[in-house]
Design a protein around this motif. Sequence first.
Motif, PDB file in Angstrom:
ATOM      1  N   VAL A 177       0.893  -1.217  -0.099  1.00 41.75           N
ATOM      2  CA  VAL A 177      -0.252  -0.090  -0.025  1.00 41.75           C
ATOM      3  C   VAL A 177       0.864   1.385  -0.170  1.00 41.75           C
ATOM      4  N   GLN A 178       1.925   1.275   0.774  1.00 40.20           N
ATOM      5  CA  GLN A 178       2.846   2.399   0.820  1.00 40.20           C
ATOM      6  C   GLN A 178       3.286   2.722  -0.608  1.00 40.20           C
ATOM      7  N   ALA A 179       3.986   1.609  -1.209  1.00 41.86           N
ATOM      8  CA  ALA A 179       4.457   1.583  -2.640  1.00 41.86           C
ATOM      9  C   ALA A 179       3.671   2.246  -3.754  1.00 41.86           C
ATOM     10  N   LEU A 180       2.315   1.853  -3.313  1.00 40.76           N
ATOM     11  CA  LEU A 180       1.240   2.391  -4.317  1.00 40.76           C
ATOM     12  C   LEU A 180       0.973   3.709  -4.104  1.00 40.76           C
ATOM     13  N   ALA A 181       0.900   4.302  -2.956  1.00 35.29           N
ATOM     14  CA  ALA A 181       0.653   5.534  -2.394  1.00 35.29           C
ATOM     15  C   ALA A 181       1.950   6.311  -2.792  1.00 35.29           C
TER      16      ALA A 181
END
Length: 142
Positions: free
Chosen positions: A32-36
């Motif tokens: 999720v952090q990478a996508l954000a």
Amino acid sequence: MTQPPHDEPIAADTDDLREQVEQTRHELGETVQALADKADVKARAQEKAAALKEQTTAKTAELTGQAKAKVSEASEVLQDKVPDAVKDKTAVAVEQLRTKASQAEQVWQDNAPEPVRNNRTALIAAGAALLAVYVLLRRKKK
């Protein structure tokens, strides 16, 4: 309930199951952090702008150094080949160029955006030097 991935063994007891759940949560959080991070267009644009600014500064320094070297070379060649009468006229022309450069610098200071003004001295010096060489070469041909 869903089946576990084929590469992971089935939990033997609740502790193993909790550990697998915690690992999955951790991996999901990273995903999720990478996508954000990818979705943060403003931050990516700022990073790109900083990289371009760094490249521009480096290229400006490189080109300024090259220009100074070429002007110095040309000046040495011209000093040996130019008659004294032309040197006197050139001295007057150089003084006029200095005056024009001073005026141009004032216009630059008044009108140029701040990021551009930070490199104004090097740009003005290189431009004035190139103009002086051009004038010297042009007068030599006459």
